[in-house]
Design an enzyme around this catalytic site. Sequence first.
Site, mmCIF file in Angstrom:
data_model
loop_
_atom_site.group_PDB
_atom_site.id
_atom_site.type_symbol
_atom_site.label_atom_id
_atom_site.label_comp_id
_atom_site.label_asym_id
_atom_site.label_seq_id
_atom_site.Cartn_x
_atom_site.Cartn_y
_atom_site.Cartn_z
ATOM 1 N N THR A 47 32.443 25.360 59.048
ATOM 2 C CA THR A 47 30.150 24.961 60.294
ATOM 3 C C THR A 47 31.036 25.720 61.478
ATOM 4 O OG1 THR A 47 32.078 23.180 61.377
ATOM 5 C CG2 THR A 47 30.246 23.092 59.503
ATOM 6 N N SER A 79 59.461 39.127 69.966
ATOM 7 C CA SER A 79 59.389 37.167 69.630
ATOM 8 C C SER A 79 60.412 37.521 68.477
ATOM 9 C CB SER A 79 57.745 37.889 67.925
ATOM 10 O OG SER A 79 58.346 36.527 67.171
ATOM 11 N N SER A 138 48.598 29.577 63.556
ATOM 12 C CA SER A 138 49.256 29.715 64.270
ATOM 13 C C SER A 138 48.862 30.831 65.044
ATOM 14 C CB SER A 138 50.671 30.321 63.678
ATOM 15 O OG SER A 138 49.895 31.161 62.013
ATOM 16 N N GLU A 171 40.438 38.037 67.985
ATOM 17 C CA GLU A 171 40.787 37.573 66.098
ATOM 18 C C GLU A 171 39.390 38.376 65.760
ATOM 19 O OE1 GLU A 171 42.525 34.417 65.066
ATOM 20 O OE2 GLU A 171 42.207 34.578 63.237
ATOM 21 N N ASP A 183 39.156 27.825 66.417
ATOM 22 C CA ASP A 183 40.953 27.600 66.773
ATOM 23 C C ASP A 183 40.981 27.741 67.668
ATOM 24 O OD1 ASP A 183 40.956 27.372 63.506
ATOM 25 O OD2 ASP A 183 41.491 29.172 62.970
ATOM 26 N N TYR A 235 36.582 34.764 53.213
ATOM 27 C CA TYR A 235 36.199 34.237 54.006
ATOM 28 C C TYR A 235 34.854 34.714 55.028
ATOM 29 C CZ TYR A 235 36.341 32.458 59.023
ATOM 30 O OH TYR A 235 35.868 31.384 60.209
HETATM 31 C C1 GLA Z 1 39.230 29.443 59.392
HETATM 32 C C2 GLA Z 1 39.325 30.100 61.028
HETATM 33 C C3 GLA Z 1 38.415 28.647 61.754
HETATM 34 C C4 GLA Z 1 37.023 27.742 61.137
HETATM 35 C C5 GLA Z 1 37.929 27.912 59.398
HETATM 36 C C6 GLA Z 1 37.609 26.421 58.290
HETATM 37 O O1 GLA Z 1 40.805 28.703 60.330
HETATM 38 O O2 GLA Z 1 39.285 30.375 61.619
HETATM 39 O O3 GLA Z 1 37.386 29.546 62.676
HETATM 40 O O4 GLA Z 1 35.898 28.894 60.444
HETATM 41 O O5 GLA Z 1 38.680 28.607 59.184
HETATM 42 O O6 GLA Z 1 36.716 25.819 58.882
#
Ligand code: GLA
Length: 393
Positions: A47, A79, A138, A171, A183, A235
Amino acid sequence: MIDERLSRTTEAPSTATVSTAFEDAFGRRPDGVWAAPGRVNVIGEHTDYNDGFVLPMALPQGVRAAAARTADDRVRVVSLQEPGEPVGFPVDVRPGDVTGWAAYVAGVVWSLRSAGHAVGGVDLAVDGDVPAGAGLSSSAALECSVACALNELFDLDIAPADLARLAQRAENDFVGMPCGVMDQMASVACEEGHLLFLDTRSLRAERVPFDTASHDRTLLVIDTRAPHRLVDGEYARRRAACEAAAETVGVRALRDVAVDDLPAVLPRLDDEQQRRVRHVVTENARVEDVVHRLRDGDLDGIGPLLTASHASLRDDYEVTVGELDAAVEAALSAGALGARMTGGGFGGCVIALVAADRAEAVFDAVREAFATAGYAEPTAFTAVPSPGAHRVR
Ligand code: GLA
């Protein structure tokens, strides 16, 4: 057995470990240490890039970044998860110059500088314990720990929501993953004991108390360890389908379509777009429903909504895989009050809301189902809402 080490409620990795790694690599002490967590999303999947609602919580697992300014215009980063010489690059790094894990660090430097922030040379050591590739963010934890470090070290005074947007840009445009903002916002803005009810259009956030223990419930996170398949390409395809559908419908984003609009909207779309739109629109409504129930103290009432979210992601959004469906099914059969995949899908984790004294039995049922199906052995931990990003030293 549920993994006791991962189920802890206190934060790790330790500040001392990352500070020592910094001293070993750079021969001096860091100016400070910053922590940023991974997350699980309770509901509101796919969403965020539709300007919709999400409801994540921060995990105790995260990334720690020890950092100190340098006199030159270079960044050097080590790292603990990637032993070897420091990766180095100039502060005016460009997309494509750095690849692999250090791209998340370079991307943040690039993103901040592109937005006009005066980031100079810096040495960094990072240490993380979010299981990689499990869909627990992560990468956002890494980005946000570094973003917070740079924000303070260079006195940039960037507000948390803007920092999240800049980390997302790293990202999107440096690493090349067209993710939404969930995230990164979860990592910077979550609070201990609370879910983050986030409107991803305005970035207005409300904290919703989430205390499973006082209801004798547990939130179980089951890592299916299914390899992420096709994840980036699929995605991006989902995102493009949503954007195309929004354009056809004549709205800015699918967030602007309500459940009641669906009968009028769906006939204008092709079959695939109909399924994608139905998921996004109903999922937004489920997030609001879950928030209402939690505010009313009806924790068990969210169970069926979690399960409905999974069905929608499986049937309409088509981002589940056999392992995710099997884990949800086995968890429900063993008495979970609700269960769903969490994160982007195509592998990764399932969450299950379970009676506290049934957690082990539910996980056993999932393990048995996986053994029967010939899937890899899953792992599990219990999760409590943990603090967002902060300075630890
Ligand atoms: C990944 C993406 C988020 C989100 C989810 C699905 O985690 O990084 O931005 O779109 O998928 O909800």
